[in-house]
Design a protein around this motif. Structure first.
Motif, PDB file in Angstrom:
ATOM      1  N   LYS A 220     -48.042   2.932   0.486  1.00  7.67           N
ATOM      2  CA  LYS A 220     -47.887   4.326   0.049  1.00  7.67           C
ATOM      3  C   LYS A 220     -48.001   5.269   1.239  1.00  7.67           C
ATOM      4  O   LYS A 220     -47.179   6.170   1.422  1.00  7.67           O
ATOM      5  N   ARG A 221     -49.028   5.070   2.055  1.00  8.22           N
ATOM      6  CA  ARG A 221     -49.237   5.952   3.218  1.00  8.22           C
ATOM      7  C   ARG A 221     -48.116   5.779   4.239  1.00  8.22           C
ATOM      8  O   ARG A 221     -47.627   6.759   4.807  1.00  8.22           O
ATOM      9  N   ALA A 222     -47.701   4.543   4.471  1.00 10.56           N
ATOM     10  CA  ALA A 222     -46.599   4.301   5.410  1.00 10.56           C
ATOM     11  C   ALA A 222     -45.341   5.013   4.945  1.00 10.56           C
ATOM     12  O   ALA A 222     -44.599   5.604   5.758  1.00 10.56           O
ATOM     13  N   GLY A 223     -45.100   4.981   3.636  1.00  9.29           N
ATOM     14  CA  GLY A 223     -43.929   5.658   3.088  1.00  9.29           C
ATOM     15  C   GLY A 223     -43.997   7.168   3.275  1.00  9.29           C
ATOM     16  O   GLY A 223     -42.988   7.815   3.593  1.00  9.29           O
ATOM     17  N   GLU A 224     -45.196   7.728   3.087  1.00 12.76           N
ATOM     18  CA  GLU A 224     -45.369   9.170   3.272  1.00 12.76           C
ATOM     19  C   GLU A 224     -45.105   9.565   4.727  1.00 12.76           C
ATOM     20  O   GLU A 224     -44.440  10.573   4.996  1.00 12.76           O
ATOM     21  N   ILE A 225     -45.630   8.768   5.655  1.00 12.68           N
ATOM     22  CA  ILE A 225     -45.448   9.066   7.080  1.00 12.68           C
ATOM     23  C   ILE A 225     -43.978   8.927   7.460  1.00 12.68           C
ATOM     24  O   ILE A 225     -43.427   9.755   8.202  1.00 12.68           O
ATOM     25  N   ALA A 226     -43.328   7.881   6.943  1.00  9.70           N
ATOM     26  CA  ALA A 226     -41.903   7.688   7.235  1.00  9.70           C
ATOM     27  C   ALA A 226     -41.070   8.837   6.666  1.00  9.70           C
ATOM     28  O   ALA A 226     -40.174   9.363   7.350  1.00  9.70           O
ATOM     29  N   ASP A 227     -41.365   9.253   5.421  1.00  7.24           N
ATOM     30  CA  ASP A 227     -40.614  10.355   4.809  1.00  7.24           C
ATOM     31  C   ASP A 227     -40.778  11.645   5.600  1.00  7.24           C
ATOM     32  O   ASP A 227     -39.837  12.436   5.736  1.00  7.24           O
ATOM     33  N   ALA A 228     -41.974  11.860   6.127  1.00  7.02           N
ATOM     34  CA  ALA A 228     -42.263  13.110   6.835  1.00  7.02           C
ATOM     35  C   ALA A 228     -41.705  13.135   8.253  1.00  7.02           C
ATOM     36  O   ALA A 228     -41.334  14.202   8.757  1.00  7.02           O
ATOM     37  N   HIS A 229     -41.652  11.983   8.918  1.00  7.11           N
ATOM     38  CA  HIS A 229     -41.401  12.003  10.364  1.00  7.11           C
ATOM     39  C   HIS A 229     -40.282  11.097  10.882  1.00  7.11           C
ATOM     40  O   HIS A 229     -39.868  11.263  12.036  1.00  7.11           O
ATOM     41  N   ARG A 230     -39.802  10.173  10.076  1.00 11.15           N
ATOM     42  CA  ARG A 230     -38.904   9.155  10.640  1.00 11.15           C
ATOM     43  C   ARG A 230     -37.584   9.749  11.138  1.00 11.15           C
ATOM     44  O   ARG A 230     -37.109   9.407  12.223  1.00 11.15           O
TER      45      ARG A 230
ATOM     46  N   HIS B  43     -35.319  12.472  18.054  1.00 11.82           N
ATOM     47  CA  HIS B  43     -36.076  12.886  19.244  1.00 11.82           C
ATOM     48  C   HIS B  43     -36.638  14.304  19.126  1.00 11.82           C
ATOM     49  O   HIS B  43     -36.802  15.006  20.117  1.00 11.82           O
ATOM     50  N   ASN B  44     -36.953  14.699  17.892  1.00 10.96           N
ATOM     51  CA  ASN B  44     -37.555  16.019  17.667  1.00 10.96           C
ATOM     52  C   ASN B  44     -39.073  15.942  17.544  1.00 10.96           C
ATOM     53  O   ASN B  44     -39.737  16.985  17.433  1.00 10.96           O
ATOM     54  N   ILE B  45     -39.622  14.745  17.537  1.00 10.02           N
ATOM     55  CA  ILE B  45     -41.071  14.550  17.558  1.00 10.02           C
ATOM     56  C   ILE B  45     -41.337  13.235  18.278  1.00 10.02           C
ATOM     57  O   ILE B  45     -40.488  12.322  18.238  1.00 10.02           O
ATOM     58  N   SER B  46     -42.462  13.142  18.939  1.00  9.63           N
ATOM     59  CA  SER B  46     -42.800  11.896  19.640  1.00  9.63           C
ATOM     60  C   SER B  46     -43.624  10.990  18.732  1.00  9.63           C
ATOM     61  O   SER B  46     -44.316  11.455  17.817  1.00  9.63           O
ATOM     62  N   PHE B  47     -43.545   9.696  18.990  1.00  4.16           N
ATOM     63  CA  PHE B  47     -44.361   8.740  18.250  1.00  4.16           C
ATOM     64  C   PHE B  47     -45.834   9.005  18.519  1.00  4.16           C
ATOM     65  O   PHE B  47     -46.671   8.882  17.620  1.00  4.16           O
ATOM     66  N   LEU B  48     -46.165   9.392  19.736  1.00  5.80           N
ATOM     67  CA  LEU B  48     -47.548   9.713  20.098  1.00  5.80           C
ATOM     68  C   LEU B  48     -48.095  10.821  19.198  1.00  5.80           C
ATOM     69  O   LEU B  48     -49.215  10.722  18.690  1.00  5.80           O
ATOM     70  N   LYS B  49     -47.300  11.868  18.978  1.00  2.00           N
ATOM     71  CA  LYS B  49     -47.759  12.986  18.136  1.00  2.00           C
ATOM     72  C   LYS B  49     -47.930  12.561  16.685  1.00  2.00           C
ATOM     73  O   LYS B  49     -48.875  12.987  16.017  1.00  2.00           O
ATOM     74  N   ILE B  50     -47.035  11.691  16.201  1.00  2.00           N
ATOM     75  CA  ILE B  50     -47.168  11.182  14.827  1.00  2.00           C
ATOM     76  C   ILE B  50     -48.493  10.440  14.675  1.00  2.00           C
ATOM     77  O   ILE B  50     -49.217  10.618  13.696  1.00  2.00           O
ATOM     78  N   LEU B  51     -48.820   9.617  15.670  1.00  2.59           N
ATOM     79  CA  LEU B  51     -50.081   8.870  15.620  1.00  2.59           C
ATOM     80  C   LEU B  51     -51.276   9.826  15.650  1.00  2.59           C
ATOM     81  O   LEU B  51     -52.220   9.676  14.866  1.00  2.59           O
ATOM     82  N   GLU B  52     -51.225  10.815  16.559  1.00  2.00           N
ATOM     83  CA  GLU B  52     -52.328  11.790  16.674  1.00  2.00           C
ATOM     84  C   GLU B  52     -52.508  12.557  15.369  1.00  2.00           C
ATOM     85  O   GLU B  52     -53.627  12.679  14.851  1.00  2.00           O
ATOM     86  N   ASP B  53     -51.414  13.102  14.851  1.00  6.20           N
ATOM     87  CA  ASP B  53     -51.490  13.991  13.687  1.00  6.20           C
ATOM     88  C   ASP B  53     -51.924  13.259  12.419  1.00  6.20           C
ATOM     89  O   ASP B  53     -52.447  13.881  11.487  1.00  6.20           O
ATOM     90  N   ASN B  54     -51.685  11.947  12.372  1.00  9.75           N
ATOM     91  CA  ASN B  54     -52.006  11.193  11.158  1.00  9.75           C
ATOM     92  C   ASN B  54     -53.223  10.286  11.316  1.00  9.75           C
ATOM     93  O   ASN B  54     -53.534   9.500  10.431  1.00  9.75           O
ATOM     94  N   GLY B  55     -53.932  10.427  12.450  1.00  9.51           N
ATOM     95  CA  GLY B  55     -55.156   9.653  12.655  1.00  9.51           C
ATOM     96  C   GLY B  55     -54.922   8.154  12.648  1.00  9.51           C
ATOM     97  O   GLY B  55     -55.659   7.398  11.999  1.00  9.51           O
ATOM     98  N   LEU B  56     -53.908   7.708  13.399  1.00 12.49           N
ATOM     99  CA  LEU B  56     -53.515   6.305  13.364  1.00 12.49           C
ATOM    100  C   LEU B  56     -53.774   5.597  14.690  1.00 12.49           C
ATOM    101  O   LEU B  56     -53.760   6.217  15.753  1.00 12.49           O
ATOM    102  N   GLN B  57     -53.981   4.295  14.587  1.00 12.30           N
ATOM    103  CA  GLN B  57     -54.021   3.412  15.752  1.00 12.30           C
ATOM    104  C   GLN B  57     -53.038   2.274  15.503  1.00 12.30           C
ATOM    105  O   GLN B  57     -53.074   1.643  14.438  1.00 12.30           O
ATOM    106  N   LEU B  58     -52.176   2.013  16.464  1.00 15.77           N
ATOM    107  CA  LEU B  58     -51.243   0.901  16.339  1.00 15.77           C
ATOM    108  C   LEU B  58     -52.009  -0.417  16.370  1.00 15.77           C
ATOM    109  O   LEU B  58     -52.924  -0.596  17.165  1.00 15.77           O
ATOM    110  N   ALA B  59     -51.613  -1.344  15.517  1.00 12.64           N
ATOM    111  CA  ALA B  59     -52.316  -2.627  15.384  1.00 12.64           C
ATOM    112  C   ALA B  59     -51.652  -3.670  16.289  1.00 12.64           C
ATOM    113  O   ALA B  59     -50.875  -4.520  15.828  1.00 12.64           O
ATOM    114  N   LEU B  60     -51.968  -3.607  17.581  1.00 12.26           N
ATOM    115  CA  LEU B  60     -51.298  -4.487  18.542  1.00 12.26           C
ATOM    116  C   LEU B  60     -51.596  -5.959  18.290  1.00 12.26           C
ATOM    117  O   LEU B  60     -50.772  -6.826  18.584  1.00 12.26           O
TER     118      LEU B  60
END
Length: 271
Positions: free
Chosen positions: A111-121, A127-144
């Protein structure tokens, strides 16, 4: 003799799930998420491929921000860059997000992934937003650490576009089904490796050579858990096919120790 074109760092992910039979019960066959590249894309146009692409400057900016990813301990900056690019490209191209909440450490659910994708994908792809900003704004950490190295291929010398590509395996997050972006890819499917290879042989699918080799290897595993365990125990041998011209087209030779389904392949014209 012309100097060989430099190879660009790139990453791709084989997103896996256990297949479901007609009765809804899991069957003894893996499924992998694949997309058909747009026919106007310069590289591998019309091909059935795994999500992925080049490591870019924005990925390197994220590498420098250890608060934006987890599971990167013991990895070099370059290795972290490959994994970050793989996760970003997968999100751009499929909407599937391999990330955790920075606050709770819990994986991002469908559900959350879908919301983030709908808002930012769309903005990210344009190239109107950076992936870094999406992570910052949504309180995310990539699961390396959800990515397991599976293969390392470098495009043969002599090709006009060359890539230095790491292939990773990852279990698809529950209920994140994925959908193509309509820009770089025009269709997407969950398909068993066996069916994809058979489709390549029949002409149903256009499969790049490395894609076929990795699908054949993956088809030997009965389920996602077994595939990930096998990959963790593998010794990755870099593959840079040696290409020679023959009377019928092209021949590719790869290292036997790389663990694929052969060493010499007749591939016809590569285009």
């Amino acid at each position: 003799m012309a100097e060989a074109a430099a190879s660009r760092p790139a990453s791709t992910i084989l997103l896996l799930r256990d297949g479901a039979g007609v009765d809804g019960k899991s069957r003894d066959e893996i499924e992998v998420f694949m997309m058909v590249r747009h026919h106007q894309i310069e590289f591998n146009s019309g091909a059935l491929v795994f999500p992925g692409g080049s490591v870019d400057a924005g990925d390197k900016e994220i590498v420098a921000r250890a608060d934006l990813y987890s599971g990167g301990e013991g990895l070099s900056e370059a290795d972290r860059g490959f994994r970050i690019a793989a996760i970003r490209e997968t999100f751009e191209e499929s909407g599937i997000l391999l990330a955790r909440s920075k606050d709770s450490g819990a994986p991002v659910d469908a559900k959350r992934a879908g919301e983030i994708a709908d808002a930012h994908r769309v903005a990210l792809n344009e190239h109107n937003i950076s992936f870094l900003k999406i992570l910052e704004d949504n309180g995310l950490q990539l699961a390396l650490d959800t990515l397991v190295p599976y293969a390392h291929w470098i495009t043969p010398e002599g090709m006009p576009k060359r890539f230095d590509t790491w292939f990773f395996l990852a279990a698809a997050p529950p209920d994140q089904l994925g959908a193509h972006d309509g820009r770089e890819s025009t269709d997407s499917i969950w398909v068993s490796p066996r069916e994809a290879v058979e489709g390549g042989e029949s002409g149903r699918f256009k499969l790049p050579f490395p894609t076929t080799r990795n699908l054949i290897r993956l088809a030997k595993q009965p389920n996602v858990g077994a595939a990930l365990e096998h990959a963790r125990g593998m010794s990755i041998v870099t593959v840079m096919p040696v290409m020679t011209k023959t009377e019928t087209g092209r021949q590719l030779r790869i290292p036997r120790e790389a663990g694929y389904d052969g060493e010499v392949f007749e591939v016809g014209a590569l285009g």
